[in-house]
Motif scaffolding. Sequence first.
Motif, mmCIF file in Angstrom:
data_model
loop_
_atom_site.group_PDB
_atom_site.id
_atom_site.type_symbol
_atom_site.label_atom_id
_atom_site.label_comp_id
_atom_site.label_asym_id
_atom_site.label_seq_id
_atom_site.Cartn_x
_atom_site.Cartn_y
_atom_site.Cartn_z
ATOM 1 N N ASN A 120 1.142 -0.989 0.072
ATOM 2 C CA ASN A 120 0.110 -0.081 -0.336
ATOM 3 C C ASN A 120 1.023 1.508 -0.151
ATOM 4 N N ASP A 121 2.340 1.560 -0.446
ATOM 5 C CA ASP A 121 2.867 2.075 -0.536
ATOM 6 C C ASP A 121 2.962 2.804 -1.902
ATOM 7 N N HIS A 122 1.646 2.737 -2.943
ATOM 8 C CA HIS A 122 1.436 4.035 -3.502
ATOM 9 C C HIS A 122 2.978 4.351 -4.427
ATOM 10 N N ARG A 142 15.516 5.898 -5.837
ATOM 11 C CA ARG A 142 15.950 4.486 -4.969
ATOM 12 C C ARG A 142 14.554 3.518 -5.274
ATOM 13 N N ILE A 143 15.052 2.443 -5.124
ATOM 14 C CA ILE A 143 14.403 1.074 -5.806
ATOM 15 C C ILE A 143 14.734 0.694 -4.411
ATOM 16 N N ALA A 144 14.265 0.466 -2.871
ATOM 17 C CA ALA A 144 14.242 -0.715 -1.503
ATOM 18 C C ALA A 144 12.695 -0.962 -0.766
ATOM 19 N N PRO A 145 12.345 -1.623 -0.357
ATOM 20 C CA PRO A 145 11.228 -1.176 0.786
ATOM 21 C C PRO A 145 10.823 -0.228 1.501
ATOM 22 N N SER A 156 9.376 -1.191 -3.709
ATOM 23 C CA SER A 156 10.045 -2.981 -3.822
ATOM 24 C C SER A 156 9.669 -3.618 -2.615
ATOM 25 N N ARG A 157 8.754 -2.819 -1.592
ATOM 26 C CA ARG A 157 7.927 -4.519 -0.917
ATOM 27 C C ARG A 157 6.985 -5.137 -1.247
#
Length: 195
Positions: A120-122, A142-145, A156-157
């Motif tokens: 649900n980070d959108h 940045r590509i990260a959880p 990326s979560r």
Amino acid sequence: MLGRIFAWLAAIVIGVVLGAASAWGALQIGRTNFAEQYGGWHFNRAAGSVAAGPYTRAIIARDGLLALSAREALYFTIFTDDQGRPLSESCVYELTGRDLDARWWSVTLYADDSFLAMNNDHEHSVDASRVSYSADGYWRARIAPVKGDAINWISSRAARRGFSLTLRVYNPQRDFRPSEQSLPLLSALSCAGGA
């Protein structure tokens, strides 16, 4: 007579098994062996054209990519980091690029099942209208959880191991030429547990 029937049935079963194995192999291998490669980005000129063969069309259908013609959009996909490792939710990546010579562009993350990551980070993507550029003319995402202190972020979560990034370049200029220098660079910054 009965022997002939069994021979026909055996031939049919063998044909179906070999056909299914061939199709599976072509789809699995074809996904990462697109016709051209620029750095880690894979590109298939046949996507969205009448020249696309049955395997190209099957790969596009399986991955859920509704491909437009090359005059309208170009599609680039990356599956591995700068070390050749499959992309993983347990890692933090940085995507660095300049503005592309096109009307618009976007980069979207797809989980290992080729759908958007179920969170649900959108924050599934960045695009030309939303990125912030630094003084050197580059944008970084940045590509990260978790977002942390990143200005531009793709979550990326819940993407798990084996996710991909798709770069869409809409209405590229006639002189647009993909290259390792013109496409964004993906770098692994860190991985939890040394993944």
